[in-house]
Design an enzyme around this catalytic site. Structure first.
Site, PDB file in Angstrom:
ATOM      1  N   GLU A  97       0.836  -1.199   0.000  1.00 38.03           N
ATOM      2  CA  GLU A  97       0.000   0.000   0.000  1.00 38.03           C
ATOM      3  C   GLU A  97       0.869   1.248   0.000  1.00 38.03           C
ATOM      4  OE1 GLU A  97      -3.345   2.399   2.632  1.00 38.03           O
ATOM      5  OE2 GLU A  97      -2.930   0.302   3.103  1.00 38.03           O
TER       6      GLU A  97
ATOM      7  N   LYS B 254      -8.927 -15.779  14.665  1.00 40.33           N
ATOM      8  CA  LYS B 254      -8.973 -15.361  13.266  1.00 40.33           C
ATOM      9  C   LYS B 254     -10.389 -15.072  12.762  1.00 40.33           C
ATOM     10  CE  LYS B 254      -4.779 -18.008  12.537  1.00 40.33           C
ATOM     11  NZ  LYS B 254      -4.109 -19.146  11.906  1.00 40.33           N
TER      12      LYS B 254
ATOM     13  N   ASP C 179       1.498 -14.420  12.468  1.00 42.27           N
ATOM     14  CA  ASP C 179       0.423 -15.073  11.729  1.00 42.27           C
ATOM     15  C   ASP C 179      -0.459 -13.989  11.125  1.00 42.27           C
ATOM     16  OD1 ASP C 179      -1.867 -16.449  10.867  1.00 42.27           O
ATOM     17  OD2 ASP C 179      -1.654 -17.972  12.426  1.00 42.27           O
TER      18      ASP C 179
ATOM     19  N   HIS D 108      -1.984  11.283  -1.394  1.00 42.88           N
ATOM     20  CA  HIS D 108      -1.907  10.124  -2.290  1.00 42.88           C
ATOM     21  C   HIS D 108      -1.545  10.575  -3.712  1.00 42.88           C
ATOM     22  CE1 HIS D 108      -3.275   6.629   0.062  1.00 42.88           C
ATOM     23  NE2 HIS D 108      -3.818   7.539   0.841  1.00 42.88           N
TER      24      HIS D 108
END
Length: 406
Positions: free
Chosen positions: A102, A231, A306, A401
């Site tokens: 990103e 998760k 993870d 951006h």
């Protein structure tokens, strides 16, 4: 490895003589991975030359990190900072390793780090530790369920002895019971020292479940009953925590806010209230923040955590208050699951990223390295929150951006 060996194995898979997962039984891990690349190239038309150019030991990766190894995926790795952090474990200025695709993310976090450090640094504290696993048992009815719950309360020492017999490092802290009709859920919570500890908690809980079955009417249905909760977005993790609950805050003088962020404490506080608090509440969000998951994900990828546990890592509440001469801001990450030993932390580039932070391996005392990592991530998340909120307050988000070509 020879091209001939890899080609021969690939042909055997195509002919149905071998399955993809059987290749390591007939060749070393590097040759097996090359054979899978050959097979994929022939079956799909894709070129996998870059995928086959990796730095980690294929034998070690195939042994503990992945099945059906093909190669390696590269993600750009950068650093933000330094950011000054003062915690129970953290106590210096850190370069924050982040891996992401990103654009503008590191520039934004870097700006937040600069403001935090100029203000004297962030305070950070781990306030709770506990990796959880919650099996579900079958009982006849709620009467039996209540009987099981009472037994668990009265025999915690027996469950602790059984669970801890499987590990040299895990400590069972508590077992919380939930009776729902003919279901009994037991949420085991462990201090897992410097390991993230999911496997440790699973193995230890399995041993304790045998004690429950041997002494109560309960029958184990599943070692994970989703009250863990691993998760998946879950309110229990936002409230009770999982892994490490960590908080960071900072006091930024008004002139530093105006100089670094080109806006005011009042404007940042208003954006936080209307966006992160009211907007998140209206959305029914479990995370009351701007983009904490961005920092958590990037550091997780860089340091071998993870990646799927970014779900829990985004359980974050950001608070901002405009005071007379300063801006006060904080983040609370309720369920940040991190480790500095085991799993992906053993891979070479991930180990190097942990070295950048000075937290690779086991800490002294045990658990201090993982605490330090959690405190630094919290400070990084705070930097990211401040920078994005300031960009929105000053209406500079889209122009930033555009300037960075993203």
């Amino acid at each position: 490895m020879s091209d001939h060996d890899a080609d021969a194995l690939a042909e055997r898979v195509r002919d149905g003589d071998l399955r993809l997962y059987e290749l390591e039984e007939h060749a070393d891990a590097e040759t097996a991975a090359a054979a899978r690349r050959r097979l994929l190239e022939r079956e799909t038309g894709a070129a996998l030359d870059v995928t086959g150019d990796y730095a980690f030991d294929p034998e070690a990766a195939a042994d503990s990190a992945i099945e059906n190894l093909v190669g390696g995926t590269q993600i750009p790795f950068g650093v933000a900072g330094p950011v000054a952090v003062e915690g129970d474990a953290a106590s210096e200025a850190y370069y924050l390793p982040m891996a992401t695709t990103e654009g503008a993310l590191l520039a934004s976090v870097n700006r937040g780090c600069s403001a935090i450090t100029a203000a004297g640094g962030a305070n950070a504290r781990v306030t709770k530790r506990g990796m959880t696993r919650a099996p579900v048992f079958r009982v006849a009815d709620v009467t039996e369920g209540a009987e099981v719950a009472r037994w668990v309360d009265e025999h915690f020492a027996d469950l602790k002895a059984a669970a801890e017999s499987t590990t040299d490092h895990g400590t069972l802290q508590e077992v919380t019971h939930y009776v729902v009709g003919d279901n009994v859920y037991l949420r085991f919570s462990y201090d897992t020292a410097d390991a993230m500890g999911m496997n440790m908690a699973t193995i230890a809980t399995g041993e304790a479940c045998e004690v429950v079955e041997a002494n109560t009417p309960a029958e184990l249905v599943a070692l994970s009953g989703n009250l863990c909760a691993d998760k998946k977005p879950a309110a229990i993790n936002a409230v009770e925590g999982r892994g490490r609950t960590v908080t960071a805050d900072v006091h930024i003088p008004r002139d530093v806010v105006e100089e670094r962020f080109k806006t005011t404490p009042e404007a940042i506080a208003e954006v936080n209230t209307r966006k992160n608090l009211v907007g998140s509440a209206k959305a029914g969000s479990l995370g009351f923040n701007a983009h904490a998951a961005n920092v958590v994900a990037a550091v997780f990828l860089a340091t071998g955590q993870d990646a799927a546990q970014v779900v829990e890592g985004s359980n974050c509440i950001t608070t901002v208050e405009a005071r007379e001469d300063e801006l006060y801001a904080s983040v609370n990450l309720a369920s940040l699951e991190v480790g500095t030993v085991g799993g992906g932390t053993k891979l070479p580039t991930q180990a190097e990223a942990l070295d950048v932070l000075g937290v690779r391996g086991g800490g002294d005392p045990a658990g201090s390295n993982a605490d330090e990592l959690a405190e630094v991530i919290a400070a990084g998340a705070l930097a990211g929150e401040l920078s994005l909120l300031a960009a929105l307050a000053s209406r500079h988000l889209s122009s930033a951006h555009e300037d960075l070509g993203r």
